[in-house]
Every structure is written in C-alpha cells, then in structure tokens.
Design an enzyme around this catalytic site. Structure first.
Site, PDB file in Angstrom:
ATOM      1  CB  ILE A 137      -0.883   0.070   1.274  1.00  0.00           C
ATOM      2  CG1 ILE A 137      -1.619  -1.241   1.502  1.00  0.00           C
ATOM      3  CG2 ILE A 137      -1.845   1.235   1.212  1.00  0.00           C
ATOM      4  CD1 ILE A 137      -2.323  -1.306   2.859  1.00  0.00           C
ATOM      5  CE  LYS A 154       4.039  -4.078   9.325  1.00  0.00           C
ATOM      6  NZ  LYS A 154       3.094  -5.197   9.146  1.00  0.00           N
TER       7      LYS A 154
END
Ligand code: HSE
Length: 403
Positions: A131, A200
C-alpha cells in the site's frame, strides 16, 4: 544502465527480482534508465533458479562495485541488515527496504547518512506492504498538518479477528487454522502480541511528528485476550473488533501512540477492512480524512513497493529525496492519562457491584447469561482501571472504543 543488488533472496527479495524482470518495460520507462539486477546476495545457492548466476555470498563484492548504485535490503532483522545498509549508504549507494524492524530502530541515523552521502534510504514497503502510504505522507500530504494516523497494520491478526468474527471461533482455534494455511508464522508472537504493528505505527508517527518515536516505548497490547464472547457483545452493539495502531498529535512535541484491540463502529471505513488486508487512515487539518487500503503483506505486493522505491532512487541519483525524521525522541503521552470510551465484560455475578461502582454506563444486551457487557463514557484510563481493580477476577475483559 543502473545496476541493482538484492540482499536476501527470500520471499520479498525474489519478488523484487520478479517485479523488475516481469514489468521490465514499465519499470525501465519510469526509471528513465534500464535497471539491471547485477547481484543477489544470499547464504544459499539456488540451483535451477533463472537468476542463479547472479547469486553471490560475499557482500564486499557489492560494496566495492562502483557500478552498483541501488541496493534492496530484503534480509530482515537488525544484525547484518543494519551493517550492510549502513556500509552501502556510507559508500553512496541508495538502499530500499521492506525491513520495518530496522527502519523503526535505526531510521533517523540511516536517513542522516543518506543525506550526508547524497543518496537515499527509502522504506515504502516497511509499512502496509504494497500500500502506498509512506510516499503519500512524504510527498502528497506535505501541505497538511497531520493530526492523527490510525491503521490496521498487521495482516495476520486482521485475518484472525475476521475469522473469529465470522465463525464465532475462539483465538486458539483460529490461530491453528491461520498457521495451517500459512497466514500465521510458526512463531506468531510478533504478530499476535502487536509488536509488528508497533514498529509500523512508530514509523508512521515519526513521519507525522518529523521526530523520532521510539517503537519500544509504545504502549502495546495484542489480541490474545480477545474471545468469541467479546465478539458477541460487539455484534450486539453494532461494532467490530480490530487491532489498531493509533497515533494522535497532542502538540509539536507530544504524541499519544498505542497498539491495542479496539471496538470500532461498523460505519467506520476501518471496520470494513477484512482478512489479510491493511489500511491506514490519515487525518490532516486541511484535507480531513483519507484512507490507504490494500495488501499489507505477501511477496509481490511488498516487492512492488520496494521496486517503486528503486525507481524513485533511479530518478534521483546523486540527490536525496526529502524525508523529515529527526533523531530527537518525541515525548510519548502516558496512555493512562488519556480519556476514552471502554467496553467492559464482567462475570454476571458482579453485575450489581459494577453498576454501583460506575455511575454512568450503558449495558449491552447480548444473548448471554454467564457474563454482562457495558460501555463506559469517555473516562481517564487510570480512573477506569482503578475502579475495575475493586472487582478483581470478575472483570473478564476491557477493550477500548475507537470512534
Ligand atoms: N507479519 C506481517 C503481517 C507481515 O501479518 O502483516 C507484513 O509486515
């Protein structure tokens, strides 16, 4: 011609070679040069592999070859991967990586070396796999004050929660099924305990704050305590349960970051992200909400993001692409001091005590006798937990609510 080396010929590394070869025409056109994978570094040999002649075992061949200007680090870990990345950058070679552990731990240092040496350290694939999310934050949302980033950042746990929800199954059962199908690792700790999502959200938060968020200090809860009973209450109330990484800018010097399972309203776009898919929800002060959705893991999606970075490096040889992430640590807010809504599940025997203890609550009516579920209005975490302590073992689960 631009020569590329790939460090680590595992799932992502072999995907990188595949994407460069398979999409040769478009990759070369967009790089404005021909990309050539000159070396593949791995400890193993790959007899019969179409690229076996490119496989080498000595990193110094890559380091000392002035023809190699871009290196893909797809080894993982923070040992050899850190050493090799640093040496490549010091030699003026750009490095593109999917290694979230290394980016979360040494990002600012490696970015500074890249800047000093006029090359690049790019890490699109480290968050959300295929993504595009790092590049939108660094390139597209540059006119924004980003106020909030919330993401479903781990495919394994999202797959497991989706299955628990759909099948009414319990955690252990779904974990076994996910392992049997190759969705969860044999050692699933980093995923189910939330450590992968923590790295993340720390990377995304650092980019939002433009200063360092120390991933190891981020408050983290995994999904191991979530049961089918929690899903029954969530369904009855019109909610899903998702493992979220959340990050809210409180001021220029303070951010509230956490990873935890949340009840999330069915109407929220993140509630619709199922199976192994990931999504990142970004709120800017001018744009408002935006969401980035797609495959957060897997060989080709992740490799595609690494190769997009290779193309970016090819377009910027001798020039550093701006990335604002200073080494200075930003202050992390104490999550216990923050106000939020909660779902609490207690043993039925403690209903009277609970209702006496909390003045304000909403009972959720589900078809269950053994326990009871409640929503609490926005309250400071510390106060909620202090009160719940009085109920001891009759408190079966406490889950935060995201709106
Ligand atoms: N274990 C990770 C996940 C892989 O399940 O999302 C991608 O980072």
């Amino acid at each position: 011609m631009i020569n590329v080396a790939v460090l680590g010929y595992g799932t992502v590394g072999s995907g990188v070679v595949e994407v460069i070869e398979e999409n040769k025409e478009t990759v070369n056109k967009k790089s404005a040069a021909e990309l050539n994978v000159k070396y593949i570094l791995d400890l193993r040999d790959f007899p019969g592999d179409p690229y076996e002649d490119k496989v080498i075992h000595d990193f110094n061949i890559i380091l000392n070859d002035p023809e190699v200007s871009i290196v893909c680090e797809t080894m993982g870990g923070v040992g050899a991967a850190y050493k090799f990345t640093k040496e490549c950058l010091l030699a003026g070679k750009s490095v593109c990586t999917s290694n979230k552990e290394l980016v979360a731990k040494h990002g600012p240092e490696l970015l500074q070396i890249a800047k000093d040496k006029q090359c690049n350290y790019l890490f699109e694939a480290s968050v959300g796999g295929g993504i595009p999310v790092i590049r939108p934050i660094n390139y597209s949302l540059t006119a924004e004050e980003i106020e909030n980033i919330t993401g479903i950042l781990n495919g394994t746990t999202n797959y497991m929660l989706t299955k628990m929800d759909a099948l009414g199954a319990d955690f252990d059962e779904v974990l076994k099924e996910a392992q049997a199908n190759g969705y969860a690792e044999a050692d699933p700790t980093a995923d189910i305990e939330g450590y992968d999502a923590r790295r993340k959200i720390a990377i995304l938060s650092s980019l939002m704050m433009t200063k360092n968020v120390d991933s190891e200090k981020v408050y983290t809860e995994g999904i191991t305590k979530i049961t089918s009973a929690d899903f029954e209450y969530a369904k009855a109330a019109g909610f899903k349960i998702k493992l979220l990484g959340t990050s809210e800018k409180l001021s220029d010097s303070e951010v509230a970051v956490m990873v935890a399972p949340f009840f999330i309203d069915l109407e929220h776009p993140l509630a619709m992200v199922n199976d192994v898919f990931n999504a990142v929800f970004v709120k800017g002060n001018m744009l408002g909400d935006s969401m980035y959705y797609g495959r957060g893991a897997g060989k080709l999606p992740t490799a595609s993001a690494v190769v997009s970075d290779v193309i970016d490096c090819a377009r910027h040889l001798g020039k550093t692409v701006m990335c604002f992430w200073d080494a200075e640590d930003v202050k992390l807010a104490d999550v216990k001091e923050l106000e939020r809504e909660f779902f609490v599940r207690i043993d039925s025997a403690a209903k009277e005590d609970f209702e006496e203890l909390f003045e304000d609550f909403e009972e959720i009516i589900a078809d269950r006798k053994e326990d009871a579920g409640y929503f609490l209005p926005p309250t400071k975490e510390r106060d909620v937990y202090e009160k719940l302590e009085k109920l001891g073992d009759t408190v079966l689960n406490v889950i935060r609510i995201y709106r």
